[in-house]
Motif scaffolding. Structure first.
Motif: not given
Length: 497
Positions: A35-39, A43-47
């Motif tokens: 789950l942490v990896a997907k999150l 966040m990388e794509r939003l940046e």
């Protein structure tokens, strides 16, 4: 603005430590790591998307046009003011020019169209109530039993117009004018009192028979005054009529609904008007059948639909009075009282009694050129007795004057064609008796009364075209028993609009 994600590794490490403290062998710890990896990936794509938006914003700001300089704005305002001034100047002028702005030309075109529409509307308003018409009557006749008489053909055309004038308070005014043209005398030169063709018309005065000349037959003015004066005109039951001009006296006196129109009903003069006035000559009109005069009439319709009227007519008469030379010297005077009654279940009928005095009448002996005074009286009646049956009668009596016949009686009827399925057709039949005077019998071979009969059938082809064959009989012509009876066969064509 840039959003930083610097705490992302720390958050991930904290989560891993918490998970390992709970037991690395636990199945729940592996799910938490996934789950942490997907999150982290989200966040990388939003940046990355945030960085793209910042680049687009900088590019749009760089492409925006610079604000116009104050000089450019002033130039545009000046151009607009100049165009407005040209438009106003063009609208102030009635002249069209190709140098005007397009807007000015279009506005002027619309204005001209509107003015034209207003002009047409004013003309229609001025012509409101105007009526006009035209009729053409052609007749062919062939005599039998008349010596030295040949077949005759004649025509007559009448054009008329009635024009209302502006009201004078509650007084209604109108002007009537009629023009007449024709050729052919018909058979009216036959040796009889009765003249078999009342529709014949030809202008005399030295013209050749092949000359066709139109004359102003009638031109008169009439005012209709509602009574009492100053009352409410729409509710008025009394009317005073005043008219003057060149008239046909028979248009206002001696009328008859069944025997008064030689273009559609009876043709012989003794059935069209009172024989003493028309065939006898006491009406005193000019050679064309008209005379200048005045007319005063009072009508009372307080018992409407029944009404009564009294009329007085004063007309120029004789060789000089009827042609505007001495019209007011010894004129023809006519006084008539009439009433309309509703009899036989409400069917209309008209009853008229009249008297006349003509101080410019002629002696029956043509060698006597001095005019003399004639006085007489007469009656005319017509009464509907059925949906398609109208009876009529006339009587005349000469009280003073040397005349060829001093009494006349005519009776007849008109039957509508609805009884045999031809509602537009009519049949008319009439008989007349003209009694010779004592003076005339003493000066001629006359010894009795002339007898006249007529039968016609009016066949309607359409609203404007009718054909009427007719048969006439004249017995004892001019009261002479030694002369055989005359028979006349005729065919009349009537066009009207």
């Amino acid at each position: 603005m840039r959003i930083s994600f610097a705490l992302k590794p720390l958050a991930a490490a904290a989560l891993l430590c918490a998970a390992s403290g709970a037991g690395a062998a636990s199945h729940g710890a592996r799910e938490l790591q996934q789950l942490v990896a997907k999150l982290g990936e989200r966040m990388e794509r939003l940046e990355q998307r945030n960085a793209e938006l910042e680049r687009e914003l900088r590019a749009s700001r760089a492409a925006a046009p610079a604000a116009p300089a104050p000089a450019a704005i002033e130039q545009r305002v000046t151009a607009l003011e100049s165009q407005q001034a040209r438009t106003a100047a063009g609208l102030d002028s009635d002249r069209l020019s190709e140098n005007e702005p397009e807007l000015t030309s279009r506005l002027k075109a619309v204005e001209m169209q509107a003015e034209g529409a207003r002009g047409a509307a004013r003309k229609i308003e001025a012509l409101e109530g105007l009526s006009a018409g035209f009729s053409l009557t052609t007749m062919a006749q062939k005599p039998f039993g008349a010596a030295a008489a040949n077949s005759q053909l004649n025509y007559r055309g009448d054009a008329f117009i009635t024009m209302p004038l502006g009201k004078l308070g509650a007084i209604e005014q109108r002007v009537f004018a009629q023009f007449r043209v024709g050729q052919g005398a018909g058979l009216n030169d036959m040796a009889s009192f009765a003249k078999p063709n009342a529709s014949a018309f030809r202008v005399l005065g030295g013209l050749r028979p092949d000359d066709s000349v139109a004359v102003l037959a009638q031109a008169w003015y009439q005012a209709s005054i509602p009574l009492p004066l100053g009352g409410h005109a729409p509710r008025s039951k009394e009317t005073l009529e005043l008219g003057f001009g060149k008239m046909d006296p028979f248009a206002f006196f001696d009328q008859n609904a069944a025997a008064g129109d030689e273009t559609r009903q009876f043709t012989n003069t003794v059935f069209v008007h009172n024989p003493l006035l028309d065939a006898g000559g006491d009406i005193g009109v000019d050679a064309n059948g008209f005379a200048p005069g005045f007319r005063l009439s009072y009508q009372n319709a307080s018992a409407k639909p029944e009404s009564w009227r009294v009329s007085l007519g004063v007309f120029g008469a004789g060789a000089t009075g009827s042609n505007y030379q001495r019209s007011l010297s010894s004129p023809l005077m006519l006084l008539q009282a009439e009433t309309q009654r509703r009899l036989f279940g409400g069917l209309p009928g008209n009853y008229r009694v009249y008297a006349w005095r003509n101080s410019q009448a002629s002696h029956f002996d043509e060698s006597v050129t001095e005019p003399e005074r004639h006085v007489g009286w007469g009656a005319s009646l017509d009464q509907r007795v059925g949906d398609g049956v109208t009876l009529f009668g006339r009587y005349g009596r000469q009280l003073r004057g040397h005349v060829r016949f001093d009494q006349a009686l005519t009776l007849g009827a008109e039957f509508g064609g609805s009884y045999w399925g031809r509602a537009g057709d009519s049949v008319g039949m009439a008989a007349g008796w003209l009694n010779t005077s004592r003076d005339y019998r003493g000066a001629s071979a006359a010894a009795g009364a002339e007898r006249v009969a007529e039968l016609y059938y009016r066949y309607r082809i359409n609203k404007q075209f009718e054909l009427s064959p007719n048969l006439q009989y004249i017995g004892r012509p001019a009261g002479d028993n030694s002369v055989g009876a005359m028979k006349i066969l005729g065919l009349r064509a009537q066009l009207s609009y």
